[in-house]
Design a protein around this motif. Structure first.
Motif, PDB file in Angstrom:
ATOM      1  N   SER A  54      22.292  58.657  26.381  1.00  0.00           N
ATOM      2  CA  SER A  54      21.319  57.916  27.207  1.00  0.00           C
ATOM      3  C   SER A  54      19.872  58.240  26.856  1.00  0.00           C
ATOM      4  CB  SER A  54      21.573  58.188  28.692  1.00  0.00           C
ATOM      5  OG  SER A  54      21.499  59.576  28.966  1.00  0.00           O
ATOM      6  N   ILE A  55      19.627  59.449  26.315  1.00  0.00           N
ATOM      7  CA  ILE A  55      18.257  59.783  25.910  1.00  0.00           C
ATOM      8  C   ILE A  55      18.010  59.191  24.524  1.00  0.00           C
ATOM      9  CG2 ILE A  55      16.609  61.617  25.360  1.00  0.00           C
ATOM     10  CD1 ILE A  55      18.002  63.395  27.359  1.00  0.00           C
ATOM     11  N   ARG A  56      17.173  58.195  24.472  1.00  0.00           N
ATOM     12  CA  ARG A  56      16.891  57.495  23.213  1.00  0.00           C
ATOM     13  C   ARG A  56      15.369  57.417  22.989  1.00  0.00           C
ATOM     14  NH1 ARG A  56      21.383  54.614  21.469  1.00  0.00           N
ATOM     15  NH2 ARG A  56      23.116  54.581  22.952  1.00  0.00           N
ATOM     16  N   GLU A  57      15.019  57.102  21.729  1.00  0.00           N
ATOM     17  CA  GLU A  57      13.609  56.940  21.419  1.00  0.00           C
ATOM     18  C   GLU A  57      13.012  55.842  22.303  1.00  0.00           C
ATOM     19  OE1 GLU A  57      16.060  57.004  19.335  1.00  0.00           O
ATOM     20  OE2 GLU A  57      15.673  58.447  17.716  1.00  0.00           O
ATOM     21  N   LYS A  58      11.763  56.066  22.709  1.00  0.00           N
ATOM     22  CA  LYS A  58      10.977  55.152  23.543  1.00  0.00           C
ATOM     23  C   LYS A  58      11.436  55.089  24.998  1.00  0.00           C
ATOM     24  CE  LYS A  58       8.477  54.174  19.985  1.00  0.00           C
ATOM     25  NZ  LYS A  58       7.158  54.833  19.845  1.00  0.00           N
ATOM     26  N   MET A  59      12.475  55.897  25.364  1.00  0.00           N
ATOM     27  CA  MET A  59      12.796  56.032  26.780  1.00  0.00           C
ATOM     28  C   MET A  59      11.717  56.899  27.427  1.00  0.00           C
ATOM     29  SD  MET A  59      15.692  54.371  27.337  1.00  0.00           S
ATOM     30  CE  MET A  59      16.673  55.098  28.643  1.00  0.00           C
ATOM     31  N   LEU A  60      11.630  56.846  28.768  1.00  0.00           N
ATOM     32  CA  LEU A  60      10.610  57.606  29.488  1.00  0.00           C
ATOM     33  C   LEU A  60      11.218  58.808  30.192  1.00  0.00           C
ATOM     34  CD1 LEU A  60       8.401  54.788  31.076  1.00  0.00           C
ATOM     35  CD2 LEU A  60       8.309  55.770  28.782  1.00  0.00           C
ATOM     36  N   ILE A  61      10.390  59.836  30.328  1.00  0.00           N
ATOM     37  CA  ILE A  61      10.794  61.044  31.062  1.00  0.00           C
ATOM     38  C   ILE A  61       9.674  61.379  32.031  1.00  0.00           C
ATOM     39  CG2 ILE A  61      11.259  63.509  30.888  1.00  0.00           C
ATOM     40  CD1 ILE A  61      12.530  62.983  28.188  1.00  0.00           C
ATOM     41  N   ARG A  62      10.040  61.556  33.303  1.00  0.00           N
ATOM     42  CA  ARG A  62       9.063  61.957  34.307  1.00  0.00           C
ATOM     43  C   ARG A  62       9.174  63.456  34.543  1.00  0.00           C
ATOM     44  NH1 ARG A  62       9.484  60.091  40.478  1.00  0.00           N
ATOM     45  NH2 ARG A  62      11.024  61.768  40.418  1.00  0.00           N
ATOM     46  N   VAL A  63       8.027  64.142  34.436  1.00  0.00           N
ATOM     47  CA  VAL A  63       7.978  65.584  34.688  1.00  0.00           C
ATOM     48  C   VAL A  63       7.244  65.798  36.005  1.00  0.00           C
ATOM     49  CG1 VAL A  63       7.156  67.810  33.859  1.00  0.00           C
ATOM     50  CG2 VAL A  63       7.961  66.105  32.231  1.00  0.00           C
TER      51      VAL A  63
END
Length: 907
Positions: free
Chosen positions: A71-80
């Motif tokens: 599910s973690i792919r390039e151009k996906m977003l991550i909120r910290v």
């Protein structure tokens, strides 16, 4: 200090959530490890973490593939999210190591990094404020403008994207050029620009030995350290004239003299760490001499500046008188030309008035020349005073050098401490201003630079330290104390590196002292790839001047050089002069021989310009005589009242009342030719083709052949497939039949027009001969008739296509933006209150000047003071004044900028 701890709160540990590009949260990445976060003030933050390829199933306890691997792919977003800190990141790189296949490594950057993929090429704006430029940069993106500090909209900058740049790079350059703090709002996709001096506060955050501090490292570097700074302004302007030492540099050795100290009697109390006591004493004596002579040097400089100002005034008067003399000479040229023209006419008219005008202008010329000579004496006198003052100034400066106590030995000892650099700023045109600002710049560079790295615990993970959770935010001020190393600094946090797994944080504080005093230095740190630069950023020292500078440069580039104001002298012995009288060329050896070019005429004089007897004009040559050969080009035309003679491609044509060519006997040969004009008719029906008639036939065939070739080319151009056209085939057949009749068919024993039969007479059948030519003529007439019809069809179609094209052009031209140009009659830069100019506005629609079509109310004039504020009362006083304003010293207080907006009537 007693702090109440709220144990209902939880440690502010970082949480990572995976989301789609539309920010829809997919899952919580709780199996992360080795996670590190680097947040940078005004820049893109970076996040790295790892996850295992396999995890244990909560129900069965067996190893299963981690679903985040897919599910973690390039151009996906991550909120910290960590306490009050929340930021969105975009996944940029995923790495799976074959040697460690159960680890999945992720690198992500804060969401502004996505703008790196938006291309900008060759964007250029001559002058714009922060909002205007950022609006253009973000035009093709979904990002918006957040908050722009009003101070950045009050100043104007030039901006260029360069070739094949991207939006992220342009935004960083934009923020650096305005000297502001770039703030990325990744939650709302907004970009803001804040004032560095106002952003960030001291909230009580103190890092001390035994309190939060894990390790501390301080390093000092002399890469940028300078003890002697050479200073240059525009057009190689130097500080020699205003520097008390007379040198082009300023110097300071106080760093190497520290902690040298002596009493009033010269007794040394403390010695330098570096220099000998004698060298320190010599430096102090030299500095004292400078301070003692500085008042007299300053007074001399002031008087010198006044004389230079006077010289400008007197030179301006001289230039005005010289211009008036040039105008009189120009009128004299015209009057002489008119007089010469009248005197050359037959019969000669009355020239009394013209001669009187020439005499009057000569008297005015002599009187004005006397005024010019007198004013030249005044200018030379002021120039002499300036020379004396410059000599006096040089003498004072030499005394300082001569009275110094630097022996050869001391100069040799001083040499290693001389560390040189150059500061250059092309905006400066005044030596005094350049010198004073150079001193301020030198203050930045003469000390070693300090870099401090501080490792602290991550307070967000310690519940008992919740009081300090908001005291160490990016951009805030903190105190760093470490008594063992004699360190105590107040600094702005520009970067925090979090080791989220280990619960540690590293603060990097660079050039700590300068951060609080020099906003420009902080901007350089924020937007540079390294924390220190070995280059002196000269031209950024006076950014706010860019608006006026860009207008001056634009004026130079867009306006024509005015020869009335910029006389050009060239040639041997200055024999060529370009000025308001045109181009004047004199003979170095024969001064009375003059050639002048002006107003579309080249005139030549042999008496110093008193008369002009030879001239070349657009409609012909005026001369008393022509010497040499006359060679005609395409057409030669000779004409008078009796008729004309023309020689062109068609031959010679005489259109005259009487045409006579005499032989040696005196008889008119034209009469004999006219008697024999019908000789062809005499042999037309005798069925014999004589050698002369064959010659004429061959010439006729050459003409037919050329016409045939031209018609065949037309056919090919007019028709895609002419093979089935009856009139074309018939024309070809009749042409070929005529050719065979003349060159192939045997008449007697040879073809009629065979080369070896041209000297003999050939008997023919007259009716057959006429039939061949008649059939060809009929076919020719039909073909050319059809070609004319086809040509009209093609022309109509071309006109329709052209009309469509013109409609498109008209549509584009009607959409052309309006442009306004401002021109000042006396330049764009004024000093010392010497202001008297006329500013003219010209309005263009595309390339067309529409100024004269606009009413006075269309021109809206504004004046801004030195702080950029609009002078409303001045503007009201200049309403409906039209496209010209007059500006003098009463309109300017310290500094003023004049602008003009155009209100185009809608109908």
């Amino acid at each position: 200090m007693f702090i109440n701890v709220d144990y209902n709160k939880r440690p502010q540990k970082a949480k990572l959530h995976l989301a789609r590009p539309n920010k829809q949260i997919i899952s919580h990445i709780n199996e992360k490890f080795d996670d590190k976060l680097t947040v940078k003030l005004g820049n893109i933050s970076e996040l790295t973490f790892s996850i295992p390829h396999y995890i244990s199933d909560d129900e069965t306890g067996r190893k299963i593939i981690n679903p985040h691997v897919d599910s973690i792919r390039e151009k996906m977003l991550i909120r910290v999210k960590m306490g009050a800190y929340k930021e969105w990141f975009i996944v940029d790189e995923i790495e799976e190591d074959a040697d460690d296949s159960d680890v999945f490594n992720v690198t992500a950057y804060s969401l502004g990094y996505e703008l790196k993929g938006k291309r900008i090429s060759e964007y250029e704006k001559d002058s714009g404020n922060a909002t205007e430029i950022l609006t253009d940069i973000l035009e093709e993106t979904i990002w918006e403008i957040g908050e722009i500090d009003p101070m950045f909209d009050a100043v104007y900058r030039g901006f260029e994207s360069g070739e094949d740049s991207n939006v992220l790079e342009c935004i960083n350059n934009w923020a650096e050029s305005f000297g502001g703090l770039l703030v990325w709002d990744t939650e709302n996709r907004k970009v803001s620009l804040k004032n560095l001096k106002e952003d960030g506060k001291f909230k009580g955050g103190i890092i001390n030995y035994g309190k939060f501090l894990k390790s501390l490292k301080r390093s000092r570097t002399t890469d940028e350290m300078v003890t002697r700074l050479w200073i240059y302004g525009g057009e190689d302007l130097t500080i020699h004239s205003v520097n008390p030492t007379g040198q082009g540099y300023i110097e300071d050795f106080s760093f190497f003299m520290y902690p040298f100290e002596m009493d009033s009697n010269g007794v040394v109390k403390k010695s330098s760490y570096y220099m000998s006591d004698d060298l320190c004493k010599a430096i102090i004596k030299h500095k004292t001499l400078i301070e003692e002579n500085a008042p007299e040097i300053s007074a001399t400089n002031t008087e010198l500046e006044e004389k230079r100002t006077q010289l400008i005034t007197e030179q301006s008067k001289l230039d005005g008188l010289t211009q008036e003399l040039e105008n009189i000479l120009e009128l004299l040229d015209t009057a002489n030309a008119v007089l010469s023209k009248l005197e050359s006419e037959v019969p000669k008219p009355d020239t009394t008035d013209e001669q009187a005008q020439v005499t009057s202008l000569k008297a005015q010329r002599d009187a004005k020349q006397t005024e010019v000579t007198a004013q030249e004496a005044v200018v030379n006198s002021v120039q002499s005073d300036i020379t004396k003052l410059e000599t006096q100034l040089t003498t004072l400066q030499d005394e300082i050098i001569n009275q110094s106590s630097f022996t050869p030995e001391l100069r040799k000892e001083l040499n290693p401490y001389i560390i040189e650099s150059v500061w250059r700023d092309e905006d400066y045109i005044d030596a005094e201003e350049l010198y004073n600002d150079g001193l301020a710049k030198f203050e930045e560079l003469r000390q070693p630079k300090v870099v401090i790295e501080v490792d602290i615990v991550n307070l967000m993970n310690i519940l008992e330290e919740q009081y300090y959770w908001d005291k160490f935010m990016l951009g805030d001020l903190i105190k760093v104390k470490y008594p063992q190393m004699n360190i105590e600094y107040m600094a702005k946090i520009t970067e925090i590196n979090y080791d989220l797994e280990e619960g540690e944080a590293t603060l990097t504080i660079t050039n700590t002292k300068d951060l609080l005093n020099d906003t420009e230095k902080l901007v350089k740190i924020l937007y540079s790839n390294s924390s220190a630069s070995s280059l002196v950023q000269s031209n950024k020292y006076k950014w706010d001047k860019i608006s006026s500078v860009s207008k001056q440069v634009n004026s130079i580039l867009t306006n024509e050089w005015d020869a009335n104001k910029n006389k050009i002298i060239a040639g041997v012995k200055n024999s060529v002069e370009v000025g308001n009288r045109g181009i004047i060329i004199r003979s170095p050896d024969l001064p009375n021989d003059i050639v002048i070019m002006q107003a579309g005429i080249i005139a030549l004089s042999q008496d110093g310009g008193e008369t002009w007897k030879t001239a070349i004009k657009p409609d012909g040559i005026v001369a008393e005589r022509l010497i040499g050969q006359i060679i005609a080009g395409q057409e030669l035309l000779i004409t008078n009242s009796s008729g004309t003679f023309t020689m062109d491609d068609n031959g010679a044509i005489f259109d005259v009342n009487s045409f006579i060519i005499k032989s040696s006997s005196g008889n008119n040969l034209v009469t004999r030719w006219e008697d024999n004009a019908n000789f062809v008719d005499a042999y037309k029906d005798d069925n014999l083709v004589t050698p002369y008639e064959k010659k004429m036939l061959k010439i006729k065939w050459g003409e037919l052949s050329k016409r045939y070739d031209a018609n065949i080319v037309k056919v090919g151009n007019y028709y895609e497939d002419p093979s089935n056209l009856v009139f074309v085939n018939d024309y070809k057949d009749k042409y070929n039949q005529l050719y065979e009749y003349l060159f192939v068919t045997v008449h007697g024993d040879k073809p009629m027009l065979a080369d070896d039969n041209m000297e003999y007479t050939t008997r023919i059948v007259g009716t057959e001969f006429d039939s061949m030519f008649k059939n060809y003529d009929n076919a020719l007439v039909e073909l050319e008739k059809q070609l004319d019809i086809r040509a009209k069809e093609l022309t109509d179609k071309a006109l329709q296509d052209a009309k469509k094209a013109q409609d498109n052009i008209d549509e584009v031209e009607n959409d052309i933006a309006y442009k306004i140009e401002l021109n000042s009659s006396q330049g764009t830069l004024f000093k010392n209150g010497q202001i008297n100019t006329i500013i003219t506005a010209r309005v263009y629609k595309g390339k067309t000047d529409i100024t004269s079509t606009l009413p006075n109310s269309s021109f809206i004039w504004r004046k801004r003071d030195k702080d950029g504020n609009i002078d409303t009362s001045w503007g009201n006083a200049h309403l409906n004044i039209g496209n010209q304003i007059t500006v003098d010293r009463n309109d300017v207080i310290q500094k003023s900028t004049f602008e003009c907006d155009i209100d185009i009537p809608t109908s």
